[in-house]
Scaffold this motif. Structure first.
Motif, PDB file in Angstrom:
ATOM      1  N   ARG A   1       0.800  -1.220   0.000  1.00 30.00           N
ATOM      2  CA  ARG A   1       0.000   0.000   0.000  1.00 30.00           C
ATOM      3  C   ARG A   1       0.836   1.276   0.000  1.00 30.00           C
ATOM      4  O   ARG A   1       0.576   2.204  -0.769  1.00 30.00           O
ATOM      5  N   LYS A   2       1.857   1.340   0.866  1.00 25.89           N
ATOM      6  CA  LYS A   2       2.528   2.618   1.097  1.00 25.89           C
ATOM      7  C   LYS A   2       3.729   2.867   0.184  1.00 25.89           C
ATOM      8  O   LYS A   2       4.157   4.020   0.045  1.00 25.89           O
ATOM      9  N   VAL A   3       4.256   1.811  -0.427  1.00 23.68           N
ATOM     10  CA  VAL A   3       5.416   1.982  -1.298  1.00 23.68           C
ATOM     11  C   VAL A   3       5.092   1.561  -2.738  1.00 23.68           C
ATOM     12  O   VAL A   3       5.239   2.353  -3.671  1.00 23.68           O
ATOM     13  N   HIS A   4       4.648   0.324  -2.901  1.00 22.98           N
ATOM     14  CA  HIS A   4       4.389  -0.175  -4.254  1.00 22.98           C
ATOM     15  C   HIS A   4       3.268   0.606  -4.945  1.00 22.98           C
ATOM     16  O   HIS A   4       3.391   0.946  -6.129  1.00 22.98           O
ATOM     17  N   GLY A   5       2.187   0.905  -4.225  1.00 24.04           N
ATOM     18  CA  GLY A   5       1.087   1.662  -4.812  1.00 24.04           C
ATOM     19  C   GLY A   5       1.521   3.024  -5.316  1.00 24.04           C
ATOM     20  O   GLY A   5       1.301   3.368  -6.487  1.00 24.04           O
ATOM     21  N   PRO A   6       2.183   3.857  -4.467  1.00 23.10           N
ATOM     22  CA  PRO A   6       2.667   5.155  -4.944  1.00 23.10           C
ATOM     23  C   PRO A   6       3.713   5.030  -6.059  1.00 23.10           C
ATOM     24  O   PRO A   6       3.743   5.861  -6.966  1.00 23.10           O
ATOM     25  N   ARG A   7       4.561   3.998  -6.016  1.00 26.91           N
ATOM     26  CA  ARG A   7       5.538   3.809  -7.091  1.00 26.91           C
ATOM     27  C   ARG A   7       4.834   3.542  -8.419  1.00 26.91           C
ATOM     28  O   ARG A   7       5.230   4.074  -9.458  1.00 26.91           O
ATOM     29  N   PHE A   8       3.794   2.712  -8.378  1.00 26.08           N
ATOM     30  CA  PHE A   8       3.058   2.402  -9.593  1.00 26.08           C
ATOM     31  C   PHE A   8       2.437   3.663 -10.197  1.00 26.08           C
ATOM     32  O   PHE A   8       2.386   3.832 -11.415  1.00 26.08           O
ATOM     33  N   ALA A   9       1.943   4.557  -9.328  1.00 31.85           N
ATOM     34  CA  ALA A   9       1.242   5.745  -9.798  1.00 31.85           C
ATOM     35  C   ALA A   9       2.155   6.941 -10.031  1.00 31.85           C
ATOM     36  O   ALA A   9       1.688   7.996 -10.471  1.00 31.85           O
ATOM     37  N   HIS A  10       3.457   6.783  -9.768  1.00 29.17           N
ATOM     38  CA  HIS A  10       4.394   7.897  -9.927  1.00 29.17           C
ATOM     39  C   HIS A  10       4.815   8.035 -11.390  1.00 29.17           C
ATOM     40  O   HIS A  10       5.350   7.100 -11.990  1.00 29.17           O
ATOM     41  N   VAL A  11       4.562   9.207 -11.958  1.00 29.46           N
ATOM     42  CA  VAL A  11       4.934   9.481 -13.348  1.00 29.46           C
ATOM     43  C   VAL A  11       6.246  10.256 -13.357  1.00 29.46           C
ATOM     44  O   VAL A  11       6.355  11.323 -12.765  1.00 29.46           O
ATOM     45  N   GLU A  12       7.257   9.696 -14.035  1.00 24.25           N
ATOM     46  CA  GLU A  12       8.590  10.309 -14.042  1.00 24.25           C
ATOM     47  C   GLU A  12       8.756  11.369 -15.120  1.00 24.25           C
ATOM     48  O   GLU A  12       9.443  12.372 -14.917  1.00 24.25           O
ATOM     49  N   GLU A  13       8.161  11.158 -16.287  1.00 22.17           N
ATOM     50  CA  GLU A  13       8.327  12.074 -17.410  1.00 22.17           C
ATOM     51  C   GLU A  13       7.026  12.829 -17.658  1.00 22.17           C
ATOM     52  O   GLU A  13       5.950  12.252 -17.661  1.00 22.17           O
ATOM     53  N   SER A  14       7.124  14.121 -17.915  1.00 24.33           N
ATOM     54  CA  SER A  14       5.942  14.957 -18.090  1.00 24.33           C
ATOM     55  C   SER A  14       5.111  14.561 -19.310  1.00 24.33           C
ATOM     56  O   SER A  14       3.906  14.817 -19.355  1.00 24.33           O
ATOM     57  N   ASP A  15       5.755  13.926 -20.281  1.00 28.05           N
ATOM     58  CA  ASP A  15       5.022  13.542 -21.493  1.00 28.05           C
ATOM     59  C   ASP A  15       4.482  12.111 -21.427  1.00 28.05           C
ATOM     60  O   ASP A  15       3.947  11.593 -22.404  1.00 28.05           O
ATOM     61  N   ASP A  16       4.624  11.467 -20.274  1.00 25.80           N
ATOM     62  CA  ASP A  16       4.114  10.110 -20.103  1.00 25.80           C
ATOM     63  C   ASP A  16       2.633  10.191 -19.738  1.00 25.80           C
ATOM     64  O   ASP A  16       2.268  10.557 -18.627  1.00 25.80           O
ATOM     65  N   LYS A  17       1.774   9.855 -20.675  1.00 22.26           N
ATOM     66  CA  LYS A  17       0.324   9.939 -20.475  1.00 22.26           C
ATOM     67  C   LYS A  17      -0.314   8.551 -20.309  1.00 22.26           C
ATOM     68  O   LYS A  17      -1.542   8.426 -20.344  1.00 22.26           O
ATOM     69  N   SER A  18       0.510   7.521 -20.127  1.00 22.68           N
ATOM     70  CA  SER A  18      -0.022   6.153 -20.114  1.00 22.68           C
ATOM     71  C   SER A  18      -1.013   5.930 -18.986  1.00 22.68           C
ATOM     72  O   SER A  18      -2.014   5.225 -19.155  1.00 22.68           O
ATOM     73  N   LEU A  19      -0.760   6.547 -17.815  1.00 17.19           N
ATOM     74  CA  LEU A  19      -1.655   6.308 -16.687  1.00 17.19           C
ATOM     75  C   LEU A  19      -3.037   6.930 -16.880  1.00 17.19           C
ATOM     76  O   LEU A  19      -3.967   6.611 -16.144  1.00 17.19           O
ATOM     77  N   GLU A  20      -3.166   7.811 -17.867  1.00 16.63           N
ATOM     78  CA  GLU A  20      -4.486   8.365 -18.142  1.00 16.63           C
ATOM     79  C   GLU A  20      -5.429   7.294 -18.681  1.00 16.63           C
ATOM     80  O   GLU A  20      -6.645   7.469 -18.697  1.00 16.63           O
ATOM     81  N   ARG A  21      -4.868   6.163 -19.139  1.00 21.73           N
ATOM     82  CA  ARG A  21      -5.691   5.048 -19.617  1.00 21.73           C
ATOM     83  C   ARG A  21      -6.189   4.180 -18.457  1.00 21.73           C
ATOM     84  O   ARG A  21      -7.045   3.321 -18.654  1.00 21.73           O
ATOM     85  N   LEU A  22      -5.612   4.378 -17.280  1.00 20.02           N
ATOM     86  CA  LEU A  22      -6.048   3.630 -16.097  1.00 20.02           C
ATOM     87  C   LEU A  22      -7.133   4.429 -15.395  1.00 20.02           C
ATOM     88  O   LEU A  22      -6.881   5.519 -14.877  1.00 20.02           O
TER      89      LEU A  22
END
Length: 349
Positions: A86-107
């Motif tokens: 919950r506290k590490v893996h979840g935030p890591r999954f949702a962390h976007v490193e590059e400003s042009d990375d829009k992949s999580l918008e599909r989730l």
């Protein structure tokens, strides 16, 4: 008034929410077990999972528990794994490193369902029974009288929502996921059994964040096809559940498996293939769930399940629901569409 919109904007990633529609979503419902020291003959393990402190697959998890990369103390394994997920893996999954990375918008949504050991399971359901002597008296000591514990096969579920199957591939095909999240999965999990499914919301949530979820894994009876089971389940059994909520069910969802059923098919998983569907029943509290399992409404639901469901081939257990990402507001009942949607493979996974 509670500002739901503001809540969503403050939950990473900071993506504008959208109104939920009535079309059935595609979900990836991944059954998970933690990396621990359980012997291999007692709990399944997926190939390449369960790493030691050098990053290698542990040959025998029970030989040296201290060599587990996630937690070397087996007494802390379950709680440390839950906290890390919950506290590490979840935030890591949702962390976007590059400003042009829009992949999580599909989730559209990502929930972690953490199995809650004190909650009801198919192995120990209310009314709870305690050991007494022949006269119905309590034993003066629990030594020698502790009932055996039956552990479910899974410790939790990663429950991810997508508008369509292609979106799932885009999210998991992202290089950040491949290079940094997938290796983490191999260290913290012992097994991942993904169930791609078509989601039907029969009773939408009003609160949109109901804390208790009863997860029921269903396998159809022998002699019944998956299509026959799923049609009966949605068009007949769902109505029975809705007539017997007892005023306690806050959300009712059916997940219709789209995954392969035979070895050799793309992305076949021996554990996930056993299940043709998953029921998700949400409650406001653990007491509400326990009360529901003891009343006549639930017995009526069980009697109807016997028509098409092989209860011995599945299991059910209680989870605590934790939302990591949620872009959808005002959940709606799903519009029923009978057209089949066969499993097309997740080429990017």
């Amino acid at each position: 008034m509670h500002n739901t919109r503001q809540d969503r904007l403050l939950r990473t990633p900071y993506i504008e929410p959208k109104l939920a529609g009535r079309a059935p979503l595609t979900v990836l419902f991944s059954l998970l077990s933690r990396s621990d020291s359980t012997p291999l003959n007692e709990r399944s393990r997926a190939q390449g999972f369960g790493l030691d402190n050098d990053g290698n697959v542990i040959e025998d998890p029970s030989a040296d528990p201290s060599n587990n990369a996630l937690e070397g103390n087996p007494n802390l394994s379950f709680e440390h794994w839950g906290e890390y997920w919950r506290k590490v893996h979840g935030p890591r999954f949702a962390h976007v490193e590059e400003s042009d990375d829009k992949s999580l918008e599909r989730l559209l949504r990502y929930d972690q369902l953490h199995r809650f050991a004190p909650g009801p399971t198919s192995f120990n359901a209310p009314p709870y029974r305690f050991p007494v002597d022949d006269e119905g008296k309590l034993w003066p000591t629990i030594v020698g009288h502790v009932p055996p514990y039956h552990r479910p096969a899974w410790d939790g579920v990663a429950y991810l929502h997508f508008e369509r199957m292609d979106d799932m591939g885009l999210v998991f095909g992202n290089e950040r996921i491949r290079q940094k999240i997938v290796p983490e999965d191999h260290a913290m999990f012992r097994n991942i059994a993904p169930i791609p499914a078509k989601q039907f919301i029969v009773l939408p949530s009003i609160a949109d964040n109901d804390p208790i979820t009863l997860v029921k894994l269903h396998a159809r009876k022998t002699g019944t096809t998956r299509a026959q089971f799923q049609h009966w389940w949605l068009h007949e059994h769902a109505a029975v559940v809705m007539q017997h909520t007892g005023g306690l069910i806050r959300r009712y969802v059916q997940l219709h498996s789209l995954g392969p059923t035979e070895p050799g098919e793309p992305f076949y998983h021996p554990d996930a293939s056993k299940f043709d569907g998953v029921s998700l029943l949400n409650f406001a509290s653990l007491n509400d769930l326990e009360d529901f399992l003891r009343n006549e409404d639930y017995l009526a639901i069980l009697r109807d399940e016997e028509q098409m469901i092989d209860a011995s081939a599945g299991e059910w257990w209680t989870t605590i629901s934790m939302t990591i990402v949620n872009r959808m507001t005002h959940e709606k009942t799903t519009a029923i569409d009978d057209r089949p949607q066969p499993f097309s493979g997740l080429e990017s996974l």
